[in-house]
Design a protein around this motif. Structure first.
Motif, PDB file in Angstrom:
ATOM      1  N   GLU A 414       0.818  -1.210   0.000  1.00 52.92           N
ATOM      2  CA  GLU A 414       0.000   0.000   0.000  1.00 52.92           C
ATOM      3  C   GLU A 414       0.853   1.262   0.000  1.00 52.92           C
ATOM      4  O   GLU A 414       0.481   2.259  -0.591  1.00 52.92           O
ATOM      5  N   CYS A 415       1.973   1.198   0.671  1.00 54.90           N
ATOM      6  CA  CYS A 415       2.809   2.396   0.759  1.00 54.90           C
ATOM      7  C   CYS A 415       3.301   2.840  -0.608  1.00 54.90           C
ATOM      8  O   CYS A 415       3.295   4.005  -0.937  1.00 54.90           O
ATOM      9  N   GLY A 447       8.214   1.506   1.320  1.00 57.95           N
ATOM     10  CA  GLY A 447       7.576   2.675   1.928  1.00 57.95           C
ATOM     11  C   GLY A 447       7.667   2.684   3.442  1.00 57.95           C
ATOM     12  O   GLY A 447       8.475   1.959   4.029  1.00 57.95           O
ATOM     13  N   PRO A 448       6.834   3.508   4.058  1.00 60.26           N
ATOM     14  CA  PRO A 448       6.902   3.714   5.509  1.00 60.26           C
ATOM     15  C   PRO A 448       6.890   2.427   6.337  1.00 60.26           C
ATOM     16  O   PRO A 448       7.614   2.328   7.324  1.00 60.26           O
ATOM     17  N   TRP A 453       3.230  -4.704   5.988  1.00 56.31           N
ATOM     18  CA  TRP A 453       1.952  -5.241   5.523  1.00 56.31           C
ATOM     19  C   TRP A 453       2.064  -6.009   4.220  1.00 56.31           C
ATOM     20  O   TRP A 453       1.188  -6.832   3.921  1.00 56.31           O
ATOM     21  N   GLN A 536       9.008   7.781  14.956  1.00 57.37           N
ATOM     22  CA  GLN A 536       7.892   7.156  14.249  1.00 57.37           C
ATOM     23  C   GLN A 536       8.254   5.781  13.694  1.00 57.37           C
ATOM     24  O   GLN A 536       7.427   4.882  13.657  1.00 57.37           O
ATOM     25  N   LYS A 539       7.866   3.175  16.264  1.00 58.82           N
ATOM     26  CA  LYS A 539       6.460   2.781  16.424  1.00 58.82           C
ATOM     27  C   LYS A 539       6.064   1.806  15.328  1.00 58.82           C
ATOM     28  O   LYS A 539       5.366   0.824  15.554  1.00 58.82           O
ATOM     29  N   GLN A 540       6.493   2.143  14.111  1.00 58.09           N
ATOM     30  CA  GLN A 540       6.167   1.288  12.973  1.00 58.09           C
ATOM     31  C   GLN A 540       6.721  -0.120  13.170  1.00 58.09           C
ATOM     32  O   GLN A 540       6.033  -1.117  12.950  1.00 58.09           O
ATOM     33  N   LEU A 543       4.849  -2.184  15.568  1.00 60.64           N
ATOM     34  CA  LEU A 543       3.646  -2.766  14.965  1.00 60.64           C
ATOM     35  C   LEU A 543       4.024  -3.949  14.071  1.00 60.64           C
ATOM     36  O   LEU A 543       3.405  -5.019  14.123  1.00 60.64           O
TER      37      LEU A 543
ATOM     38  N   ASP B  14       3.883  11.629   8.345  1.00 60.91           N
ATOM     39  CA  ASP B  14       4.987  10.829   8.877  1.00 60.91           C
ATOM     40  C   ASP B  14       4.572  10.007  10.092  1.00 60.91           C
ATOM     41  O   ASP B  14       5.276   9.070  10.477  1.00 60.91           O
ATOM     42  N   ILE B  17       1.379   4.783  10.664  1.00 61.32           N
ATOM     43  CA  ILE B  17       2.013   3.464  10.716  1.00 61.32           C
ATOM     44  C   ILE B  17       1.204   2.446   9.910  1.00 61.32           C
ATOM     45  O   ILE B  17       1.353   1.246  10.085  1.00 61.32           O
ATOM     46  N   LYS B  18       0.350   2.955   9.053  1.00 61.43           N
ATOM     47  CA  LYS B  18      -0.386   2.125   8.089  1.00 61.43           C
ATOM     48  C   LYS B  18      -1.316   1.114   8.760  1.00 61.43           C
ATOM     49  O   LYS B  18      -1.657   0.100   8.168  1.00 61.43           O
ATOM     50  N   GLN B  44      -1.229   8.238   2.752  1.00 59.27           N
ATOM     51  CA  GLN B  44      -0.624   7.387   1.722  1.00 59.27           C
ATOM     52  C   GLN B  44      -0.478   8.135   0.399  1.00 59.27           C
ATOM     53  O   GLN B  44       0.603   8.205  -0.173  1.00 59.27           O
ATOM     54  N   ARG B  47       2.087  11.158  -0.113  1.00 62.24           N
ATOM     55  CA  ARG B  47       3.493  10.934  -0.483  1.00 62.24           C
ATOM     56  C   ARG B  47       3.699  10.996  -1.989  1.00 62.24           C
ATOM     57  O   ARG B  47       4.832  11.067  -2.469  1.00 62.24           O
TER      58      ARG B  47
END
Lengths: 584, 419
Positions: A414-415, A447-448, A453, A536, A539-540, A543, B14, B17-18, B44, B47
Motif C-alpha cells: 500500500e505504501c 515505503g513507511p 503489511w 515514528q 512505532k512502525q 507494529l 509521517d 504506521i499504516k 498514503q 506521499r
C-alpha cells in the motif's frame, strides 16, 4: 558441465555492466553477462539516485562535470521514464563562506553546465522548507533517477539486441591460458548460486564491471588493482520533503546533498574507506552526521521521520600506474590489462558514477573493439531502452494510474502502490529468487511500513502462483524479460498469465519456499531499519513486530535450515555490535 | 500539496504506521467504493503529491466528507482530514471550482441575500420546481433539507430587544454564526436567555462566517480573508479577557483551530482567538465546575436521542452537552454512538454525494428508530447535522441549548421561541 561460448563476457550486473552488454550487443558482438546476485544488488541499487548535472564537479573535477552534463542530456532521452526532472539547486548556506560560489559560477561556464542564479525568494517559493538563511541559489539541471528501473531497462535492451544475461551467477574463477608473459583470460568458471550448478563460459574478451569488487576479480587473474571500496551511508526520509535536488555550494563533502527520488528524500552521503565491499555496516555517527548536515539545508529535517538507512560502496580508483594513461578521467578508470599486466583478453572498468555509465560502457566497448576487431559503431547515445514512451517519471504517476483504473482494491504494497498484477507479472517476467528482487522490480516494501503489511501478502501470492501454475516450463534464463512497463499499475491491470506470457520457470519455482521468502525479506528490511530505530519508525517497527513475531510466530517457522543465496548477506548485521548470528 | 512548514498538516503523514484503523472506521468508505478510504487518500496518497506536478494525480479524495472520524481514531495523530481538505484545494486550484460549490461555500452571502425578503426567498427556494431545477442544473441534491430564512435575523431581534437585554459586569461575547443569524435566530434567543439567566451581559460584536464552508469547498484564499476579518473583529475582545462563546460546534472549531491550521495562519492573533473561543457547553461546564451553573431545572420528561456531531468530538473536550443536559430531571438522554450523521456540512447538498450521506446516516437514523415510538425529537449541536438528521428521521432535531433553555423554563421547544 554446461558450457557457453561467447565473444564478450561481462562480469557485473550493475549500471556499468548492463551498459557494456547493451552497447556491445548493439555493435553486433555476442555477449553474456553474469551477476552474482540480482541486477543492481551492488552499488547501483544503493546510491542516492542523483542524475548529475555536473554541478558537483565543476570546481573539483571539470572533466567529470562536462561528462556529466553530456550524459545527463543523453540519458533523459535514452532512459526517459527512469528519470525525473526535479531540477537542482546549489545553495550557499551561512557556513559556506568564501569564494567557492564565484568559482562555482566560473566552473559552470567553463564546463558547459547550465547554471542560473535565482533569487532566494523564488527558491523559497519553490521549496518553502529551505533554510531561509541561505544567501545565494544557483539552479542547475540535476535530476533524480531510478537506478533499479534504468538498469533493468538497459538489461532488457541488451537482451533484445541479443545479449544473454544471467543473474545469480557468480564467477568462481577466471579461466586463464598461457604462461608468464603469454597469459590470456579466456572466460570464467561460473556457479549458478540459486540452483547450485556450475558452468563454464568461454569468451574472447572478459570485461570486469564489478565496481568496488574489481579487485576481487583482478585477484582471480593474479593481479592487483588500486580500487578501494568507499562506503557511503545514506538516510531516506519518509516523504519527499523537497521536490528539487538541493546541494551545498561548496567542495563536495559528507551530507551535502538531498535528493528527492520516488516517494522519499535521500540525504547523502558519508565516504568511508572500507576493506571489504560487503561490509555495509552503518555507524551511528554516520546517521547523525547526515541529519546534522541535512539540517543546514532544510532546518527541521532531522526531526522528521527517517524511514531507512543504507550504505553503498563506491569504487574509488587510485592510480599508481606510471605508464601512459588511457583512462578517460580520474573519475572512471578503464584498465587495459594487456597493456598494464600483459594479460590478454581482460579489461576492467571501474570508478565513475551512475550518470556516466553509458559513456563508461561506450569507452569500454571501444577498447574491446581494438582487440576484437571493428563492428558497428556505438549507437547507445541515440537509442532508447524499452519503456521510454511513458515519458519522464513524475511522482504522481502510480497514484494517478491506480486512480484512473480504480485499482485501489488491488494493492499488495500500500505504501508504494504495488498492485497484485504488478507483482505477479514481475515474478513471471523477471528472474526472481527473493522478494527483495521484487522490491527492486516494483518497489515492494520500500515505503513507511518497510514490508510490514506487504511481506506476508507477497509471500502468499508468490506461493499461490507456484502451487497453482502448471504452465510451460521455460528454460532457465531464457524467459522473456519484460520490464518496460513493470512499474506501471495501468499497464499491469491483469496478470499476464492469461495473455500467454511465460509461466514461472519450473526450476525457479522450486526455489520458492514461502517460509524462506518471508524470513529473507523481513531480515532484509530489518537490516535497514535498525540504524534509525527511533521516533515514528520505532512505532512502525513495533507494529511490524507484533504482526510477524506475535501474530505469525515467524521466529518459529518451519524450514529453518533453508537458505537462499542472499540469506547470509541479509543476516549481516548493520549495527556496530557486529554480526548477528543466525538464530538457533 | 506543498508543505509550507513542518508545523503544517502535511508532515503529520509521517506519523502514519499504516495500521488501517482509520480505514475501518471511516463511515464514507464503509458505504461507497467511490472513496478508497482515509489512509489511502490521506497520508498514503500524500506521499505521491507534490507541487508543480503535471496534474493532480488523484481525485477520489473529493469524496472525503471531512467528518474527522479518521482523526478521532488515528492512534498516532495524523491530521488525515486536514491533509484531505488541502488535497481537495489543490484539485480545485487545478480544475476550478464549480459554481455550485462556490455557492455552497458562500452560504453567508446567500443567507444574507435571502434575508432581505425572506418570504420571497423561501418561496423561491422551497418549491418543487426550484429544487428540481437546482438538482438537475446545479447538482444540488433535491432530497437534502435546506434551511428556511427567518422573518427577522438574530441581529434585528437583538436590536429590537436592546432595552430588555441584561446589563452586567459579567460579560460574554457571543459568536452566533450565519445559521443563527439568518435561519435559526431562535438558537440565538435561547442562548442569550441562558447567558442572562446566569447573570451575563451578552456582547454580540460584528462577525462574519467562520469560513468552514469555503475550506470544505476548497476556496482557501477566500477563507483566509474571512478568517482575517474575524481576527480583526474578535481578537480585541479576546485581549480584554472576554470569553468568545459559540453555539455552532463547527464554527467554533474553525475559529479555534481549523482555520489557522488549514490556512497556516499561526500568528499571535490567531493564537489569542484560539485561546478565547469556547463552545457554549464547554463554557457552561466551567460554570458548573466552579459552582456557578444555575440548577433551577424543570423536569423534561422525555426520551431524547442525542448525537454528538463529528465536528464537536473534534474539539476534544469530552461531551459537555451531555454532561450538562444530564442534570435535567426526568430527561432520558440516549447517546448515539454513530460515527457521523452523514450530512457533513455541505456534503449532502452535492447531488452525487446525497445517497452516500443518507447511507452513512443510516447508523444514526436506525439508532433513533430503535429508541421507540415515544421519541418526539432528537438533539445535536451542529445545524447542518440537525437538518440532515431531520431528513433521515422525520423528527425535529433541537440544539442542546434549546433543551437547556427549555429546562430553565425560558424556551418552548415546539414553537422554538422564548416564553
Amino acid at each position: 558441465m554446461k558450457r557457453i561460448d561467447t565473444e564478450i563476457l561481462v562480469i557485473g550486473g550493475g549500471a556499468t555492466g548492463t551498459g557494456v552488454a547493451w552497447d556491445a550487443a548493439l555493435r553486433g558482438y555476442r555477449v553474456v553477462l553474469v551477476e552474482r546476485r540480482d541486477l543492481t544488488h551492488g552499488t547501483t541499487g544503493r546510491y542516492h539516485g542523483l542524475l548529475h548535472s555536473g554541478g558537483r564537479y565543476v570546481v573539483k573535477d571539470p572533466v567529470s562535470a562536462t561528462e556529466c552534463i553530456h550524459e545527463n542530456r543523453i540519458l533523459r532521452k535514452t532512459h526517459t521514464h527512469c528519470i525525473e526532472d526535479t531540477g537542482g539547486f546549489f545553495v550557499v548556506t551561512p557556513e559556506d563562506e568564501g569564494d567557492y560560489p564565484d568559482k562555482f559560477v566560473a566552473g559552470c561556464a567553463a564546463t558547459g553546465v547550465p547554471c542560473n542564479e535565482i533569487s532566494l525568494k523564488e527558491a523559497m517559493r519553490r521549496e518553502p522548507l529551505l533554510n531561509p538563511r541561505i544567501s545565494r541559489v544557483f539552479e542547475v539541471p540535476d535530476g533524480s533517477a531510478d537506478s533499479f528501473l534504468a538498469t533493468h531497462a538497459t538489461a532488457q535492451a541488451a537482451r533484445m539486441a541479443g545479449a544473454q544475461l544471467l543473474n545469480y551467477h557468480q564467477v568462481t574463477g577466471l579461466i586463464i591460458e598461457g604462461g608468464d608473459g603469454e597469459k590470456r583470460v579466456v572466460g570464467a568458471h561460473v556457479r549458478d548460486v540459486a540452483r547450485g550448478e556450475d558452468l563454464e563460459i568461454r569468451a574472447q574478451m572478459t570485461i570486469s564491471a564489478t565496481g568496488a569488487w574489481a579487485n576481487v576479480v583482478a585477484h582471480m587473474a593474479g593481479i592487483s588493482i588500486s580500487v578501494i571500496p568507499g562506503k557511503g551511508t545514506m538516510v531516506a526520509m519518509n516523504h519527499r520533503v523537497l521536490n528539487t535536488v538541493v546541494n551545498r555550494c561548496k567542495m563536495p563533502a559528507d551530507g551535502d546533498i538531498i535528493v528527492p527520488v520516488h516517494t522519499v528524500a535521500v540525504i547523502g552521503t558519508t565516504d568511508e574507506r572500507v576493506a571489504d565491499p560487503e561490509n555495509l555496516r552503518i555507524e551511528p555517527w554516520e546517521v547523525q552526521l547526515m541529519l546534522e548536515e541535512g539540517e543546514k539545508l532544510v532546518p527541521g529535517i532531522s526531526r522528521a521521520r527517517v524511514v531507512r538507512a543504507w550504505a553503498g560502496v563506491r569504487p574509488l580508483y587510485q592510480e599508481d600506474y606510471a605508464g601512459s594513461s588511457r583512462d578517460a578521467t580520474r573519475k572512471f578508470a578503464l584498465l587495459d590489462h594487456k597493456e598494464r599486466h600483459n594479460i590478454d583478453g581482460f579489461i576492467t572498468i571501474t570508478g565513475g558514477k551512475w550518470t556516466t555509465f553509458r559513456l563508461m560502457a561506450e569507452k569500454t566497448v571501444d577498447m574491446a573493439t581494438s582487440y576484437l576487431g571493428e563492428r558497428k559503431p556505438c549507437i547507445t547515445a541515440t537509442s532508447s531502452v524499452p519503456g521510454v514512451d511513458q515519458g519522464p517519471y513524475w511522482l504522481g504517476h502510480r497514484l494517478h494510474e491506480i486512480e484512473e483504473k480504480k485499482l485501489q482494491g488491488q494493492l499488495v504494497c500500500e505504501c508504494e502502490l504495488v498492485t497484485r498484477s504488478m507483482l505477479e507479472n514481475a515474478v513471471r517476467q523477471n528472474p526472481t529468487i527473493t522478494l527483495d528482487d521484487l522490491r527492486r522490480d516494483v518497489r515492494l516494501g520500500m515505503g513507511p511500513c518497510q514490508g510490514g503489511w506487504c511481506t506476508y501478502r507477497a509471500v502468499g501470492i508468490v506461493h499461490e502462483m507456484t502451487v497453482s501454475e502448471t504452465g510451460h516450463p521455460a528454460e532457465s534464463g531464457t524467459a522473456e524479460w519484460d520490464v518496460a512497463y513493470m512499474q506501471s499499475p495501468a499497464r499491469n491491470v491483469s496478470s499476464s498469465a492469461s495473455a500467454g506470457a511465460p509461466a514461472i520457470p519450473d526450476d525457479e519455482r522450486a526455489l520458492f519456499n514461502p517460509n524462506l521468502l518471508l524470513r529473507d525479506f523481513l531480515q532484509e528490511r530489518w537490516k535497514g531499519v535498525t540504524p534509525i530505530l527511533w521516533g515514528q519508525q520505532l512505532k512502525q517497527e513495533r507494529l511490524d513486530e507484533l504482526i510477524y513475531l506475535s501474530v505469525m510466530n515467524v521466529d518459529h517457522l518451519p524450514d529453518r535450515d533453508l537458505s537462499s543465496p542472499v540469506t547470509e548477506f541479509y543476516r549481516y548485521d548493520t549495527t556496530p555490535n557486529g554480526n548477528l548470528e543466525a538464530p538457533e | 500539496m506543498h508543505t509550507e512548514s513542518w508545523q503544517s498538516v502535511g508532515p503529520t503523514l509521517d506519523e502514519c504506521i499504516k495500521c488501517n484503523i482509520c480505514a475501518s472506521y471511516c463511515p464514507v468508505a464503509a458505504v461507497t467504493d467511490l472513496f478508497p478510504g482515509p489512509k489511502f487518500v490521506g497520508p498514503q496518497a500524500q506521499r505521491f503529491r507534490e507541487n508543480g506536478q503535471p496534474h493532480s494525480p488523484d481525485h477520489s479524495v473529493d469524496y472525503c466528507s471531512g467528518c474527522r472520524v479518521c482523526n478521532e481514531v488515528c492512534p498516532t495523530g495524523v491530521r488525515i482530514t486536514e491533509i484531505n481538505t488541502r488535497a481537495r484545494a489543490e484539485l480545485a486550484e487545478e480544475h476550478g471550482i464549480p459554481l455550485r460549490n462556490r455557492m455552497l461555500g458562500r452560504n453567508d452571502v446567500l443567507a444574507k441575500l435571502g434575508s432581505i425578503v425572506p418570504g420571497l426567498a423561501n418561496f423561491g427556494l422551497h418549491n418543487g420546481l426550484s429544487r428540481t431545477l437546482a438538482d438537475s442544473v446545479m447538482g444540488i441534491s433535491k432530497g437534502a433539507k435546506l434551511p428556511r430564512w427567518a422573518n427577522d435575523t438574530f441581529a434585528k431581534w437583538m436590536k429590537k430587544t436592546a432595552e430588555q437585554r441584561l446589563k452586567s459586569d459579567k460579560k460574554v461575547v457571543y459568536y452566533h454564526g450565519c445559521s443563527t443569524m439568518y435561519y435559526e435566530p431562535f438558537i440565538g434567543k435561547a442562548t442569550v436567555a441562558v447567558f442572562e439567566h446566569h447573570g451575563y451581559e451578552v456582547i454580540v460584536p460584528e462577525q462574519g462566517c467562520c469560513g468552514l464552508p469555503l475550506l470544505n469547498n476548497a476556496e482557501f484564499p477566500e477563507a483566509r480573508k474571512y478568517h482575517q476579518r474575524n481576527l480583526d473583529w474578535l481578537t480585541p475582545y479576546a485581549r480584554q479577557g472576554y470569553p468568545i462563546v459559540g453555539t455552532s460546534s463547527s464554527c467554533t472549531l474553525t475559529l479555534k483551530e481549523e482555520a489557522p491550521e488549514m490556512l497556516d495562519m499561526h500568528g499571535p492573533e490567531a493564537h489569542e482567538l484560539t485561546m478565547a473561543v469556547w463552545d457554549i457547553f464547554e463554557w457552561l461546564r466551567e460554570l458548573q465546575e466552579s459552582g456557578q451553573l444555575q440548577t433551577d431545572f424543570r423536569p423534561l420528561p422525555m426520551v431524547l436521542p442525542y448525537h454528538s456531531p463529528c465536528q464537536y468530538r473534534a474539539h476534544r473536550i469530552g461531551s459537555p452537552s451531555l454532561e450538562i443536559m444530564s442534570l435535567i430531571p426526568e430527561l432520558d438522554i440516549r447517546e448515539s454512538h454513530a460515527r457521523c450523521c452523514g450530512g457533513a456540512g455541505t456534503y449532502v447538498y452535492k447531488k452525487e454525494k446525497y445517497q452516500i450521506a443518507m447511507d452513512v446516516g443510516a447508523e444514526l437514523f436506525d439508532f433513533v428508530k430503535e429508541q421507540g415510538a415515544e421519541v418526539t425529537m432528537t438533539s445535536c449541536n451542529s445545524e447542518t447535522c440537525r437538518w440532515h438528521i431531520e431528513t433521515g428521521t422525520d423528527l425535529p432535531c433541537r440544539h442542546p441549548i434549546e433543551i437547556l433553555a427549555a429546562a430553565y423554563g425560558l424556551y418552548d421547544l415546539d414553537t422554538r421561541d422564548l416564553v
